[in-house]
Design an enzyme around this catalytic site. Structure first.
Site, mmCIF file in Angstrom:
data_model
loop_
_atom_site.group_PDB
_atom_site.id
_atom_site.type_symbol
_atom_site.label_atom_id
_atom_site.label_comp_id
_atom_site.label_asym_id
_atom_site.label_seq_id
_atom_site.Cartn_x
_atom_site.Cartn_y
_atom_site.Cartn_z
ATOM 1 N N GLY A 155 0.766 -1.245 0.000
ATOM 2 C CA GLY A 155 0.000 0.000 0.000
ATOM 3 C C GLY A 155 0.792 1.286 0.000
ATOM 4 O O GLY A 155 0.209 2.357 0.195
ATOM 5 N N GLY A 156 2.088 1.228 -0.249
ATOM 6 C CA GLY A 156 2.871 2.460 -0.259
ATOM 7 C C GLY A 156 2.335 3.476 -1.246
ATOM 8 O O GLY A 156 2.157 4.652 -0.925
ATOM 9 N N LYS A 157 2.047 3.034 -2.464
ATOM 10 C CA LYS A 157 1.577 3.967 -3.486
ATOM 11 C C LYS A 157 0.075 4.185 -3.397
ATOM 12 O O LYS A 157 -0.415 5.273 -3.734
ATOM 13 C CB LYS A 157 2.006 3.474 -4.866
ATOM 14 C CG LYS A 157 3.524 3.503 -5.045
ATOM 15 C CD LYS A 157 3.947 3.001 -6.399
ATOM 16 C CE LYS A 157 5.468 3.037 -6.538
ATOM 17 N NZ LYS A 157 6.153 2.113 -5.607
ATOM 18 N N ASP A 174 -4.171 -6.953 -5.219
ATOM 19 C CA ASP A 174 -2.946 -7.729 -5.090
ATOM 20 C C ASP A 174 -3.312 -9.198 -4.931
ATOM 21 O O ASP A 174 -4.408 -9.527 -4.472
ATOM 22 C CB ASP A 174 -2.084 -7.272 -3.907
ATOM 23 C CG ASP A 174 -0.608 -7.580 -4.137
ATOM 24 O OD1 ASP A 174 0.105 -6.718 -4.699
ATOM 25 O OD2 ASP A 174 -0.180 -8.695 -3.787
ATOM 26 N N ASP A 201 -5.979 -11.119 -8.918
ATOM 27 C CA ASP A 201 -4.970 -10.901 -9.943
ATOM 28 C C ASP A 201 -5.435 -9.756 -10.835
ATOM 29 O O ASP A 201 -6.584 -9.736 -11.297
ATOM 30 C CB ASP A 201 -4.813 -12.190 -10.762
ATOM 31 C CG ASP A 201 -3.610 -12.164 -11.680
ATOM 32 O OD1 ASP A 201 -3.452 -11.174 -12.428
ATOM 33 O OD2 ASP A 201 -2.838 -13.141 -11.676
ATOM 34 N N ASP A 217 2.301 -0.501 -10.959
ATOM 35 C CA ASP A 217 3.693 -0.619 -10.516
ATOM 36 C C ASP A 217 3.966 -2.120 -10.514
ATOM 37 O O ASP A 217 3.774 -2.803 -9.518
ATOM 38 C CB ASP A 217 3.861 0.005 -9.134
ATOM 39 C CG ASP A 217 5.312 0.077 -8.707
ATOM 40 O OD1 ASP A 217 6.150 0.526 -9.509
ATOM 41 O OD2 ASP A 217 5.613 -0.327 -7.571
ATOM 42 N N CYS A 269 10.595 -1.156 -10.571
ATOM 43 C CA CYS A 269 11.874 -0.853 -9.918
ATOM 44 C C CYS A 269 12.960 -1.684 -10.597
ATOM 45 O O CYS A 269 13.724 -2.408 -9.967
ATOM 46 C CB CYS A 269 11.813 -1.094 -8.409
ATOM 47 S SG CYS A 269 11.309 -2.742 -7.908
#
Length: 345
Positions: A155-157, A174, A201, A217, A269
């Site tokens: 949940g960072g973004k 997720d 998914d 992301d 990333c």
């Protein structure tokens, strides 16, 4: 009509050939660099093919955690950046504004781990890397009525999106129940109460309707995390190819879920071409040929980073791919990251 996966496979074959040739490096040099830096020879060859010089390859491989800015995100749902900076400095920390994010702080020194601050427990900030903050800024979710974070993780973004738009629902997807439990805890701590989490998914995102903004992301090899001890491991070409095949399927599904005029930000990333520009190109071409709609790359709106790659391993992409942004630890003092923004007409 070729599918996105078929187009991807053609590109991966060309990339594999370049990697097998060592990216222009001699086998002995390739092996020595890989051993010295805890990388796979395929990884070194990818860097050589992408970056084009020995000095750049050595800079990329030699980057360590201390070369990357240590940053946090002030939770503007509860505090502004200046007030948070004052509170942390009163407790012995040395911080400065992170000029590429309006709520970011660079931590120069801290007498205790960041997670041990009372302000962290109170939800006044989230520990987040300097490049990791940028995809949501590129997404510009302000004013969107339906937003999806298609691979939300912990949940960072998703909580960052909530800072930009605390009124519209943020649909967070997720496949990991464990990560969604952590997302729930983070959202509660940060006061991001407009997040709705689904254990599913993202290839099934179309069942949830259409969205104004989608952040993908994507799950990736994490090659951009090589400077960190947790990310320093060998990544053979086969792992990159497996990740790219999943990414193509996720991206195609996510783009189909966009409303006309909607936008998607695709990020990883990772710095390799295969998981980024090649994935995006394969999907955009396949969707265009299938008549699924017109999708185009647009400017990310980010004020730094390198242009996207348009030449790699004999593959030439349209010039619009320069609109993507690339971040390298040894050039930008960030994690390795790639970000592309796509609009549906």
């Amino acid at each position: 009509m070729r599918s996105a996966l078929e187009r991807l496979s053609e590109g991966l074959a060309l990339a594999r050939g370049a990697v097998e040739r060592g990216g222009g490096l001699a086998p002995r040099e390739l092996a020595a660099l890989a051993e010295r830096h805890g990388a796979h020879p395929d990884q070194v060859a990818r860097y050589a093919e992408l970056l084009g010089s020995r000095e750049e390859v050595k800079g990329m491989l030699g980057a360590r955690e201390g070369d990357v800015m240590r940053t946090l995100r002030a939770n503007t749902l509860r505090v502004d950046r200046d007030e948070l900076a004052s509170r942390l400095e009163a407790k012995g920390a040395s911080v400065r504004p992170y000029r590429h994010a309006p709520y970011g702080l660079v931590v120069e020194e801290s007498p205790i781990p960041l997670a041990a601050y009372h302000e962290h427990l109170l939800g006044l900030f989230y520990i987040q890397g300097p490049a990791s903050m940028l995809p949501v800024l590129a997404l510009s979710p302000e004013g969107a009525s339906r937003i999806a974070d298609a691979a939300a993780g912990v949940g960072g973004k998703a909580t960052q999106i909530s800072q930009h738009n605390p009124r519209s629902p943020v649909i967070a997807l997720d496949v990991s129940e464990r990560k969604l439990m952590a997302l729930k805890a983070n959202a509660s701590r940060l006061g991001a109460f407009n997040i709705v989490a689904y254990l599913m998914d993202a290839r099934g995102i179309g069942s949830l309707g259409e969205f104004d903004r989608v952040l993908l992301d994507a799950p990736c090899t994490g090659e951009g995390l090589m400077p960190f001890a947790r990310g320093r491991r060998p990544r053979p070409q086969g792992e990159v190819e497996s990740a790219a095949r999943v990414q193509v399927e996720l991206l195609e599904s996510a783009l189909r879920s966009l409303k006309p005029g909607g936008e998607l930000v695709y990020s990883t990333c990772s710095t390799n071409f295969e998981e980024n520009e090649l994935v995006v190109h394969s999907v955009l071409e396949a969707l265009e040929d299938s008549g699924a709609g017109h999708f185009s790359l647009v400017d990310t709106g980010l004020d730094f980073g390198d242009a996207g790659a348009v030449e790699y391993a004999g593959i030439s992409l349209p010039s619009q791919f320069r609109l993507c942004r690339r971040f390298y630890p040894h050039r930008h003092a960030t994690e390795g990251f790639t970000i592309c923004r796509i609009r549906r007409s």
